[in-house]
Write an enzyme that holds these catalytic residues in place. Structure first.
Site, PDB file in Angstrom:
ATOM      1  N   HIS A 193       0.832  -1.200   0.000  1.00  0.00           N
ATOM      2  CA  HIS A 193       0.000   0.000   0.000  1.00  0.00           C
ATOM      3  C   HIS A 193       0.870   1.255   0.000  1.00  0.00           C
ATOM      4  CE1 HIS A 193      -4.102  -1.678   1.524  1.00  0.00           C
ATOM      5  NE2 HIS A 193      -3.940  -1.778   0.234  1.00  0.00           N
ATOM      6  N   GLU A 436      -4.218 -16.609 -18.613  1.00  0.00           N
ATOM      7  CA  GLU A 436      -3.057 -16.556 -17.725  1.00  0.00           C
ATOM      8  C   GLU A 436      -2.501 -17.941 -17.415  1.00  0.00           C
ATOM      9  OE1 GLU A 436      -4.413 -14.502 -14.218  1.00  0.00           O
ATOM     10  OE2 GLU A 436      -6.416 -15.347 -14.461  1.00  0.00           O
ATOM     11  N   ASP A 460       0.796 -13.878 -14.401  1.00  0.00           N
ATOM     12  CA  ASP A 460       0.726 -15.312 -14.129  1.00  0.00           C
ATOM     13  C   ASP A 460       1.134 -16.142 -15.340  1.00  0.00           C
ATOM     14  OD1 ASP A 460       0.015 -15.673 -11.421  1.00  0.00           O
ATOM     15  OD2 ASP A 460      -2.019 -15.026 -11.828  1.00  0.00           O
ATOM     16  N   CYS A 507      -4.100  -7.027 -19.810  1.00  0.00           N
ATOM     17  CA  CYS A 507      -4.217  -6.232 -18.585  1.00  0.00           C
ATOM     18  C   CYS A 507      -3.065  -6.474 -17.624  1.00  0.00           C
ATOM     19  CB  CYS A 507      -5.549  -6.527 -17.888  1.00  0.00           C
ATOM     20  SG  CYS A 507      -5.783  -8.252 -17.428  1.00  0.00           S
TER      21      CYS A 507
END
Length: 577
Positions: A193, A436, A460, A507
């Site tokens: 974060h 993926e 992935d 993406c």
């Protein structure tokens, strides 16, 4: 004499300034016995610490600059929610009673248990959430130990560069309040974060600078290069002049980027490209709008399941989706993709057990089909959200057509339920899959006719194809997007979708990397979904690209086994005439 230290750049930009070192005093935690008559007092001490931690975070939240995006406050809200969660607010109390121990030790036991659960999660974004738990627990432990609040509160830090072992999101918010130029930490990751916030705030940042506080002293003049991930201490005059020029160039570059926000995404020879955005939280839509984005190609929904003991209900899902749908169209919502984190909680022992190899276990659609009550609440909410705007649903980790068929059956059953209840939804809402798993990429021509769209998740796909975890320092050198196997799988997926007349996007992180944009265009990709901070940079590259020579160059890359030859060809692809 100058000293250069290499870390991981998590937020781009160059900063030049003097060092302010934050020494977070380590909290020494010892176990001691609390006699039964004194247990209520120990519980009260713990609850008071929780209350004070809440007051501190609320105070910091009020100090979020008014011109900042709301997503910054949302990170503080996430920490506030952790303080309300029974995992931190109630279970330590149970442990105090059960073990007749002090509050610090009970909290440590519970924190260790939670962190252990996060460490088993394969997804790097979700695994990084353990840092947030540690930040909240550390705040409580410091209160229990009688330490003062954050070192940033009372310091005069204007134009300083912060060096610390680690920083919490609350520290990062205070950094902007104080006008800090940049930060570098010994720990932390690219998906923490704190790193996400640094990018949102536009603060250059580096993490993973091991033992940096042993080499750099307070008030040293340093240069932080967040793009390259290194810090240069006590630079000579030549280096200083060079990076001052780089700073000016970077400022002009960012100013030029802002001017193309409203322009279409189209190559120099007239090829129209669809540029979409990835988001993690509903609040991220603000960052998308700042760069002129209107379409969401990936809306991750895992945040709804984090830091809580019970899964979100249908209404919580719907409200989270509604906030984004009101601002963007289309919105591609990815169903739950927790990384093999099926947690088996033993309420008596307060610990978690896991499957041995999480990356190859229950995750994505596998978990959802096994836990259909969990899945159906989300599917109903997505269907209901489709009545509010243009919504698409994307299924992660699909490896076989049978999984798609099962999803369709569940969706049709839920549609019938909604019809009987006179609840509105879009009956033709598109359903697509993420590419993926290598098996799906190889069979993309067989799968594409049965779905409405596809999206390549390179993170992935590369990990599974090359058997290399990019977060494992012992093998991450193998994580190579330019490996011919990866490029062939991408090309195979694009061709399979194109032959079936189905749209396909990318993406994953590869779409965000400016080095690969033209290569992907040459391989036939026409839809990119990128992070907001990369959006304008990717648009600029596309707008300055002539497509005529790219396909032939990109296809040549598929047959090259030499890494040096591939690097040379990539340079030719990116050459601007």
């Amino acid at each position: 004499m100058s000293l250069s230290l290499q870390g991981i750049g998590v937020s781009k930009g160059i900063a030049i300034g003097n060092v302010y070192i934050i020494h977070h005093e380590p909290v020494e935690i010892n176990e001691y016995c609390v006699q039964s008559p004194h247990l209520p007092d120990e519980i009260e001490r713990f609850e008071n610490a929780i209350s004070l931690a809440r007051e501190q975070l609320l105070h910091i939240r009020k100090r979020v600059p008014k011109n900042s995006t709301i997503d910054i406050a949302a990170f503080i809200d996430a920490h506030l929610l952790m303080l309300e969660d029974s995992l931190l607010s109630q279970i330590p109390i149970d442990l105090i009673y059960e073990h007749q121990c002090n509050a610090e030790w009970a909290l440590k036991m519970q924190c260790d248990s939670i962190v252990q659960s996060f460490e088993q999660i394969a997804d790097p974004y979700l695994s990084a959430r353990q840092n947030d738990v540690k930040h909240v627990v550390t705040r409580i432990q410091r209160i229990l130990a009688g330490y003062q609040d954050s070192s940033l509160e009372s310091a005069s830090l204007s134009n300083a560069i912060i060096i610390a072992d680690d920083l919490s999101p609350a520290d990062t918010v205070l950094m902007q309040h104080h006008g800090i130029l940049a930060f570098a930490t010994e720990s932390g990751g690219i998906t923490s974060h704190t790193a996400i916030l640094a990018r949102s705030l536009g603060i250059p940042a580096i993490v993973g600078l091991q033992r940096v506080r042993s080499y750099i002293q307070a008030d040293d003049t340093v240069i932080v290069d967040g793009s390259e991930g290194f810090i240069l201490a006590e630079p000579d005059e030549r280096s200083l002049c060079y990076y001052q020029r780089r700073q000016s160039q970077e400022k002009r570059y960012r100013s030029a980027l802002s001017k193309i926000k409203a322009s279409p995404t189209i190559t120099r020879d007239g090829t129209s490209i669809s540029l979409q955005a990835n988001i993690e939280f509903p609040e991220d839509i603000k960052a998308v709008k700042r760069v002129g984005g209107k379409e969401i190609g990936l809306y991750r929904t895992e945040f709804l399941f984090m830091n809580r003991t019970q899964p979100p209900d249908e209404e919580e899902h719907l409200e989270a989706y509604r906030r984004v749908i009101q601002e963007a169209a289309p919105v591609t919502i990815r169903t739950l993709d927790l990384g093999a984190d099926k947690q088996i909680v033993d309420n008596r022992q307060h610990h978690y057990s896991f499957i041995t190899n999480p990356a190859l276990s229950l995750r994505g659609i596998r978990l959802c089909l096994k836990e259909q009550n969990l899945f159906k609440a989300q599917l109903r909410a997505i269907l209901r959200a489709s009545a509010l705007g243009e919504v698409r649903m994307m299924i992660p980790m699909v490896s076989d057509q049978s999984e798609i068929i099962q999803v369709y059956k569940i969706v049709e059953h839920l549609k019938n339920d909604l019809r009987q209840q006179s609840i509105k939804f879009d009956p033709s809402m598109p359903i697509g899959v993420m590419v993926e798993v290598p098996a799906l990429a190889i069979c993309s021509d067989l799968i594409a006719p049965h779905v409405d769209f596809l999206s390549i998740g390179t993170n992935d796909l590369i990990q599974y194809t090359l058997a290399a975890d990019r977060n494992d320092q012992s093998v991450n050198y193998l994580y190579n997007p330019l490996h011919p196997a990866i490029l062939r799988l991408i090309k195979m997926s694009i061709d399979g979708a194109t032959q079936a007349g189905k749209p396909i996007s990318m993406c994953g992180e590869m779409a965000n990397d400016k080095r690969y944009v033209r290569l992907l265009l040459g391989l036939g990709l026409r839809t990119f979904s990128v992070n907001p901070e990369s959006y304008l940079e990717v648009k600029k590259i596309i707008n300055n690209t002539d497509m005529s020579h790219l396909p032939s160059l990109a296809v040549r890359m598929l047959d090259m086994t030499s890494q040096a030859e591939r690097a040379e060809l990539l340079e030719a692809i990116n050459y601007e005439s």
